[in-house]
Structures are given as structure tokens and as C-alpha cells.
Design a protein around this motif. Sequence first.
Motif, PDB file in Angstrom:
ATOM      1  N   UNK A  40      -6.014 -70.506  46.738  1.00 61.67           N
ATOM      2  CA  UNK A  40      -6.665 -69.338  47.352  1.00 61.67           C
ATOM      3  C   UNK A  40      -8.139 -69.582  47.678  1.00 61.67           C
ATOM      4  N   UNK A  41      -8.941 -70.145  46.774  1.00 59.64           N
ATOM      5  CA  UNK A  41     -10.346 -70.380  47.139  1.00 59.64           C
ATOM      6  C   UNK A  41     -10.492 -71.433  48.234  1.00 59.64           C
ATOM      7  N   UNK A  42      -9.629 -72.444  48.207  1.00 61.97           N
ATOM      8  CA  UNK A  42      -9.688 -73.468  49.246  1.00 61.97           C
ATOM      9  C   UNK A  42      -9.329 -72.856  50.601  1.00 61.97           C
ATOM     10  N   UNK A  43      -8.376 -71.932  50.591  1.00 61.68           N
ATOM     11  CA  UNK A  43      -7.974 -71.222  51.804  1.00 61.68           C
ATOM     12  C   UNK A  43      -9.157 -70.423  52.350  1.00 61.68           C
ATOM     13  N   UNK A  44      -9.816 -69.667  51.480  1.00 62.51           N
ATOM     14  CA  UNK A  44     -10.947 -68.847  51.907  1.00 62.51           C
ATOM     15  C   UNK A  44     -12.107 -69.708  52.406  1.00 62.51           C
ATOM     16  N   UNK A  45     -12.376 -70.810  51.711  1.00 65.11           N
ATOM     17  CA  UNK A  45     -13.465 -71.694  52.132  1.00 65.11           C
ATOM     18  C   UNK A  45     -13.181 -72.298  53.503  1.00 65.11           C
ATOM     19  N   UNK A  46     -11.947 -72.751  53.715  1.00 65.14           N
ATOM     20  CA  UNK A  46     -11.583 -73.333  55.004  1.00 65.14           C
ATOM     21  C   UNK A  46     -11.693 -72.288  56.110  1.00 65.14           C
ATOM     22  N   UNK A  47     -11.239 -71.077  55.830  1.00 62.71           N
ATOM     23  CA  UNK A  47     -11.321 -70.007  56.828  1.00 62.71           C
ATOM     24  C   UNK A  47     -12.775 -69.687  57.160  1.00 62.71           C
ATOM     25  N   UNK A  48     -13.631 -69.667  56.157  1.00 62.75           N
ATOM     26  CA  UNK A  48     -15.051 -69.372  56.377  1.00 62.75           C
ATOM     27  C   UNK A  48     -15.709 -70.414  57.275  1.00 62.75           C
ATOM     28  N   UNK A  49     -15.184 -71.632  57.236  1.00 61.49           N
ATOM     29  CA  UNK A  49     -15.716 -72.705  58.072  1.00 61.49           C
ATOM     30  C   UNK A  49     -15.002 -72.788  59.421  1.00 61.49           C
ATOM     31  N   UNK A  59      -2.883 -71.360  52.630  1.00 63.25           N
ATOM     32  CA  UNK A  59      -2.208 -70.059  52.538  1.00 63.25           C
ATOM     33  C   UNK A  59      -0.736 -70.247  52.217  1.00 63.25           C
ATOM     34  N   UNK A  60      -0.092 -71.170  52.914  1.00 65.47           N
ATOM     35  CA  UNK A  60       1.330 -71.433  52.659  1.00 65.47           C
ATOM     36  C   UNK A  60       1.555 -71.977  51.254  1.00 65.47           C
ATOM     37  N   UNK A  61       0.687 -72.882  50.823  1.00 63.37           N
ATOM     38  CA  UNK A  61       0.824 -73.437  49.481  1.00 63.37           C
ATOM     39  C   UNK A  61       0.566 -72.381  48.412  1.00 63.37           C
ATOM     40  N   UNK A  62      -0.361 -71.469  48.684  1.00 66.58           N
ATOM     41  CA  UNK A  62      -0.643 -70.395  47.725  1.00 66.58           C
ATOM     42  C   UNK A  62       0.564 -69.472  47.581  1.00 66.58           C
ATOM     43  N   UNK A  75      -2.489 -62.883  45.293  1.00 68.34           N
ATOM     44  CA  UNK A  75      -2.297 -63.944  46.282  1.00 68.34           C
ATOM     45  C   UNK A  75      -1.942 -63.349  47.633  1.00 68.34           C
ATOM     46  N   UNK A  76      -1.059 -62.359  47.629  1.00 72.40           N
ATOM     47  CA  UNK A  76      -0.691 -61.711  48.886  1.00 72.40           C
ATOM     48  C   UNK A  76      -1.913 -61.114  49.571  1.00 72.40           C
ATOM     49  N   UNK A  77      -2.739 -60.447  48.791  1.00 76.04           N
ATOM     50  CA  UNK A  77      -3.945 -59.832  49.366  1.00 76.04           C
ATOM     51  C   UNK A  77      -4.843 -60.892  49.974  1.00 76.04           C
ATOM     52  N   UNK A  79      -4.085 -63.950  51.027  1.00 73.55           N
ATOM     53  CA  UNK A  79      -3.481 -64.588  52.196  1.00 73.55           C
ATOM     54  C   UNK A  79      -3.543 -63.659  53.409  1.00 73.55           C
ATOM     55  N   UNK A  80      -3.141 -62.417  53.227  1.00 75.06           N
ATOM     56  CA  UNK A  80      -3.136 -61.468  54.346  1.00 75.06           C
ATOM     57  C   UNK A  80      -4.556 -61.257  54.879  1.00 75.06           C
ATOM     58  N   UNK A  81      -5.516 -61.090  53.998  1.00 74.11           N
ATOM     59  CA  UNK A  81      -6.904 -60.887  54.430  1.00 74.11           C
ATOM     60  C   UNK A  81      -7.445 -62.117  55.158  1.00 74.11           C
ATOM     61  N   UNK A  82      -7.124 -63.287  54.653  1.00 77.13           N
ATOM     62  CA  UNK A  82      -7.600 -64.516  55.292  1.00 77.13           C
ATOM     63  C   UNK A  82      -7.004 -64.678  56.681  1.00 77.13           C
ATOM     64  N   UNK A  83      -5.698 -64.453  56.797  1.00 84.45           N
ATOM     65  CA  UNK A  83      -5.061 -64.582  58.108  1.00 84.45           C
ATOM     66  C   UNK A  83      -5.636 -63.573  59.102  1.00 84.45           C
TER      67      UNK A  83
END
Length: 105
Positions: A40-49, A59-62, A75-77, A79-83
Motif C-alpha cells: 500500500x505505501x509503495x502504491x501511494x508513493x508511485x502514484x504520487x510520482x 495495487x494488484x499485489x496489495x 486495503x480496499x480504501x 487501492x480505490x483512492x489511489x486509482x
Amino acid sequence: ATGLALFGGLGDSPPMTAWEAVFRAETPPSAPRVAAAAHAPAMRDAAALGRFGPAILHALLALGSDGPSGADPATLRAVVATLRGLGLSAEAHAIAVEAAVARGL
């Protein structure tokens, strides 16, 4: 992973090197939440960049092998927020619907 997740939840972002150690560790099949907490943090960091590919991969791995139907609410929250943040609102909505239907909501 729990300690890293707690620090992240309190607004202190642990360095990616700390999460990379969690990624490399063998995760027993009975510990999907550890994987979600790591991705989840890696997902958010990648999205921020603006890194769509890595953000979606994390997201899929999470979500894990059970997908939205088996993911925990936090996790659902995430992933959905990041997407949605990446402009993938239709995909985020589809994940939310799948999770809701699986839970009988």
C-alpha cells in the motif's frame, strides 16, 4: 510490516528501503495482510510520482490473490483512492462494486 504501517498511518513515511526488506521476505500464504501493508505505501508513493505502472502493480499485489472480495477494508480504501487519484475512476468503481457484492452489501 506492522510497525512500518503504523508509522505511515501517523504521517511518518518510512523509507522505501524498509519496505523493500518486507517485499523480499518470504511471506507465508496465511499472511496476506502483511503483503497488503507492504504494498500500500509503495502504491501511494508511485502514484504520487505519477508512475502509473508501478502504482497499479502494487495495487494488484496489495489486493492479493483473492482480489477485492478478499481484501481488508483498509486495503480496499487505499487501492480505490489511489486509482481514483490516477484518474482511473471506472476501475476504482469496479473494484468497489466487486468488494461490496462479495460482502453482500
